[in-house]
Motif scaffolding. Sequence first.
Motif, PDB file in Angstrom:
ATOM      1  N   GLU A 165       0.844  -1.190   0.000  1.00 22.14           N
ATOM      2  CA  GLU A 165       0.000   0.000   0.000  1.00 22.14           C
ATOM      3  C   GLU A 165       0.883   1.245   0.000  1.00 22.14           C
ATOM      4  O   GLU A 165       1.786   1.379   0.820  1.00 22.14           O
ATOM      5  N   SER A 168       1.112   5.734  -0.715  1.00 23.76           N
ATOM      6  CA  SER A 168       0.446   7.024  -0.807  1.00 23.76           C
ATOM      7  C   SER A 168       1.251   7.867  -1.783  1.00 23.76           C
ATOM      8  O   SER A 168       2.449   8.085  -1.582  1.00 23.76           O
ATOM      9  N   ASP A 218       7.733  -2.655   3.862  1.00 20.53           N
ATOM     10  CA  ASP A 218       7.137  -2.285   2.576  1.00 20.53           C
ATOM     11  C   ASP A 218       8.153  -1.539   1.712  1.00 20.53           C
ATOM     12  O   ASP A 218       8.247  -1.767   0.506  1.00 20.53           O
ATOM     13  N   LYS A 220       3.858   2.474   4.535  1.00 16.70           N
ATOM     14  CA  LYS A 220       3.460   2.267   5.926  1.00 16.70           C
ATOM     15  C   LYS A 220       4.538   1.666   6.801  1.00 16.70           C
ATOM     16  O   LYS A 220       4.515   1.847   8.012  1.00 16.70           O
TER      17      LYS A 220
END
Length: 68
Positions: A32, A34, A55, A51
């Motif tokens: 995930e 941003s 990651d 996060k």
Amino acid sequence: MSFKYSFTFPISGPNKLPRFKNWAAQHAADIEVSLPPQVPVKSEALTIRLKSVDDRNALQAKLAGAAL
């Protein structure tokens, strides 16, 4: 959980965000990220937020041989 970690990698040319989104959907769908709202065309890098350190390390390994 918020996006506390950043990762900057070299990418040039127009349409950086759509190119990265397409690549991420195919090769890193489990990570995930941003993304910034926009990136200048003249910019030679893209910084994304993640996060966790795991990651970031996973994305860095997957981007090692990628041609964006």
